[in-house]
Design an enzyme around this catalytic site. Sequence first.
Site, PDB file in Angstrom:
ATOM      1  N   ASP A 148      47.912 -20.304  29.132  1.00 37.30           N
ATOM      2  CA  ASP A 148      47.967 -20.651  27.708  1.00 37.30           C
ATOM      3  C   ASP A 148      48.490 -19.471  26.867  1.00 37.30           C
ATOM      4  O   ASP A 148      48.820 -18.403  27.396  1.00 37.30           O
ATOM      5  CB  ASP A 148      46.559 -21.078  27.269  1.00 37.30           C
ATOM      6  CG  ASP A 148      46.583 -22.226  26.268  1.00 37.30           C
ATOM      7  OD1 ASP A 148      47.577 -22.365  25.550  1.00 37.30           O
ATOM      8  OD2 ASP A 148      45.580 -22.966  26.204  1.00 37.30           O
ATOM      9  N   ASP A 203      49.373 -29.669  21.052  1.00 38.48           N
ATOM     10  CA  ASP A 203      48.536 -30.544  21.885  1.00 38.48           C
ATOM     11  C   ASP A 203      48.666 -32.026  21.522  1.00 38.48           C
ATOM     12  O   ASP A 203      48.751 -32.387  20.344  1.00 38.48           O
ATOM     13  CB  ASP A 203      47.061 -30.164  21.742  1.00 38.48           C
ATOM     14  CG  ASP A 203      46.769 -28.807  22.370  1.00 38.48           C
ATOM     15  OD1 ASP A 203      47.710 -28.134  22.839  1.00 38.48           O
ATOM     16  OD2 ASP A 203      45.588 -28.428  22.384  1.00 38.48           O
TER      17      ASP A 203
HETATM   18  C1  GLA Z   1      45.348 -25.108  24.129  1.00 38.98           C
HETATM   19  C2  GLA Z   1      46.149 -25.914  25.117  1.00 38.98           C
HETATM   20  C3  GLA Z   1      45.333 -27.123  25.547  1.00 38.98           C
HETATM   21  C4  GLA Z   1      44.010 -26.662  26.163  1.00 38.98           C
HETATM   22  C5  GLA Z   1      43.259 -25.786  25.171  1.00 38.98           C
HETATM   23  C6  GLA Z   1      42.036 -25.149  25.816  1.00 38.98           C
HETATM   24  O1  GLA Z   1      45.153 -25.810  22.927  1.00 38.98           O
HETATM   25  O2  GLA Z   1      47.372 -26.312  24.577  1.00 38.98           O
HETATM   26  O3  GLA Z   1      46.052 -27.919  26.475  1.00 38.98           O
HETATM   27  O4  GLA Z   1      44.279 -25.967  27.344  1.00 38.98           O
HETATM   28  O5  GLA Z   1      44.080 -24.747  24.670  1.00 38.98           O
HETATM   29  O6  GLA Z   1      41.367 -24.287  24.961  1.00 38.98           O
END
Ligand code: GLA
Length: 398
Positions: A148, A203
């Site tokens: 990430d 997301d």
């Molecule tokens: C980010 C990523 C998500 C998930 C969260 C976890 O937002 O894009 O897919 O992994 O972190 O904290």
Amino acid sequence: MIRKYFLILIVFQVFQGYSQKFEELALTPPMGWNSWNKFGCNVSESLIMEMADAMAESGMRNAGYEYLVIDDCWQVGRDSLGNIIADPERFPSGMKVLVDYVHSKDLKFGIYSCAGSMTCQSRPGSRGYQFQDARTYASWGVDYLKYDWCFDEGQKAEAAYKTMSDALKASGRPIVFSICEWGESEPWKWGKGIGHLWRTTADIRDCYQCTFDWGGLGVLDIIDKQADLYEFAGPGHWNDPDMLEVGNGGMTPDENKTHFSMWAMLAAPLMAGNDLRNLDKATAEILMNEEVIAIDQDSDGHQARKFMDMGEYEIWAKPLAGGEVAVCFLNRTDEVWKLNYDWKKQTMYFAADVSIHQNVYKVKDLWEHKIIGKTDENLVKEILPHGSLLVRLSKLNK
Ligand code: GLA
């Protein structure tokens, strides 16, 4: 002279070893399950074991879902030597035991970390520990790393991801590398030699069309952002429009089918994000629709392009191996689309070796699982609101 030659050869090989990702992985888009969309931080050893059982018993594994990935929140700190520590209360047997369990179910194991000092949920990130973490993952038997981009603290994304890619390579274990920097610095332009897939957007949210001022996109907005990226996808390197929300309750059956159909068209990684222990029939039929999965997993690895944009109606086309083609008619509206489509009016070929004018193709509906016509006649169909029609064209043997 000979010694000098060998020295150069060794330096070259070491350099190569540290400068390229593992090839021969993710030759089709990775498929699996990830904990985040449904469970967020509520992950544990028992949850993952139950999900491994469910993947094996529900038919998901046999349908191709292979990687079981724990997302954020499995980690709580580092020991005095800097080794990453899994939450001892939630993972009392330790990661190695859990990975072995997942492997015993003929599945592969994925884990999550972050290029920043902390993960998005403020757990320890890998910054400064990349090589050590990669060695730890390899010693546990990890097969997939989602990496990430929170708390990046001004790092350059390409360099940060390259460091972790090198660390994984140096660990000696083939590990699929999933770049999760949300498309911010256009990873499709630099990710190919570094990772096997890269997120292209913020997301996903469990809705067809919705906007959030704090980030996150519905299915339709994500689809829109993929349209220009088709040239960057291919075997071993995929655009990742984020994990699936099918079965999480936020969308109607038709919206879920559109979501799944379009992810298949986009050659997207298919990471289920729902509770597989309670799979209802409708969800199972979507996630395990073999004919749709086959579109996603086509060996040529093309991503569909938007072939025709008529505002609220769209037609996407994806060339498949063997001169076949998948076509998806997408109805963005709240009304039924009364499709009456004349294939022969095409002015453009779907693919180099597909000619609607020189050949006749049979048209198979991949949700009804039946032939619904031929390309020498009009395709007449009602496409439900927010729904889609996904068909496969195969040449008729005359
Ligand atoms: C980010 C990523 C998500 C998930 C969260 C976890 O937002 O894009 O897919 O992994 O972190 O904290």
